[in-house]
Each structure stands twice: as structure tokens, then as C-alpha cells.
Design a protein around this motif. Structure first.
Motif, PDB file in Angstrom:
ATOM      1  N   LEU A  34       0.820  -1.213   0.000  1.00  0.00           N
ATOM      2  CA  LEU A  34       0.000   0.000   0.000  1.00  0.00           C
ATOM      3  C   LEU A  34       0.856   1.267   0.000  1.00  0.00           C
ATOM      4  O   LEU A  34       0.531   2.240  -0.679  1.00  0.00           O
ATOM      5  CB  LEU A  34      -0.945  -0.007   1.192  1.00  0.00           C
ATOM      6  N   SER A  35       1.948   1.271   0.752  1.00  0.00           N
ATOM      7  CA  SER A  35       2.786   2.471   0.790  1.00  0.00           C
ATOM      8  C   SER A  35       3.493   2.699  -0.539  1.00  0.00           C
ATOM      9  O   SER A  35       3.640   3.846  -0.969  1.00  0.00           O
ATOM     10  CB  SER A  35       3.795   2.387   1.932  1.00  0.00           C
ATOM     11  N   PHE A  37       2.235   1.795  -3.429  1.00  0.00           N
ATOM     12  CA  PHE A  37       1.156   2.274  -4.292  1.00  0.00           C
ATOM     13  C   PHE A  37       0.909   3.764  -4.082  1.00  0.00           C
ATOM     14  O   PHE A  37       0.772   4.524  -5.038  1.00  0.00           O
ATOM     15  CB  PHE A  37      -0.117   1.472  -4.028  1.00  0.00           C
ATOM     16  N   VAL A  38       0.879   4.205  -2.826  1.00  0.00           N
ATOM     17  CA  VAL A  38       0.674   5.627  -2.523  1.00  0.00           C
ATOM     18  C   VAL A  38       1.819   6.464  -3.074  1.00  0.00           C
ATOM     19  O   VAL A  38       1.604   7.542  -3.638  1.00  0.00           O
ATOM     20  CB  VAL A  38       0.510   5.832  -0.999  1.00  0.00           C
TER      21      VAL A  38
END
Length: 53
Positions: A34-35, A37-38
Motif C-alpha cells: 500500500l505504501s 502504491f501511494v
């Protein structure tokens, strides 16, 4: 910043896998994904709209 924290979570996740703590390991790997992706979305947004912060 997001990339380095994501890589740190990946390393911690791999360490937890070696300790046979699978749930915590998977959680940290998901946080890594997720990080990253961000961070990618942030860089795409900066290149697309350079004047918007």
C-alpha cells in the motif's frame, strides 16, 4: 519518504516470517504494498499536475 518506510515494513515483514509469525508478516507486507502504491500515485500526480500540491 513513503518508499523508505515501505521498504522498512517489507524488511520487518520478512523478519517476522523467519520468526514464523505469519499474520504479522503478511500485515507488514500488505502495508509495504500500500505504501509503494501511494508513493507511485503521488509521483504520477506531481508529474501530471505540477502546480497542485
Amino acid at each position: 519518504m513513503f518508499i523508505f518506510s515501505g521498504l522498512t515494513m517489507l524488511v520487518f515483514g520478512l523478519i517476522e516470517f523467519k520468526k514464523n509469525k505469519k499474520i504479522v508478516g503478511w500485515f507488514l507486507v500488505v502495508v509495504f504494498i500500500l505504501s509503494i502504491f501511494v508513493a507511485i500515485q503521488y509521483f504520477i500526480n506531481i508529474k501530471t499536475f505540477p502546480n497542485v500540491s
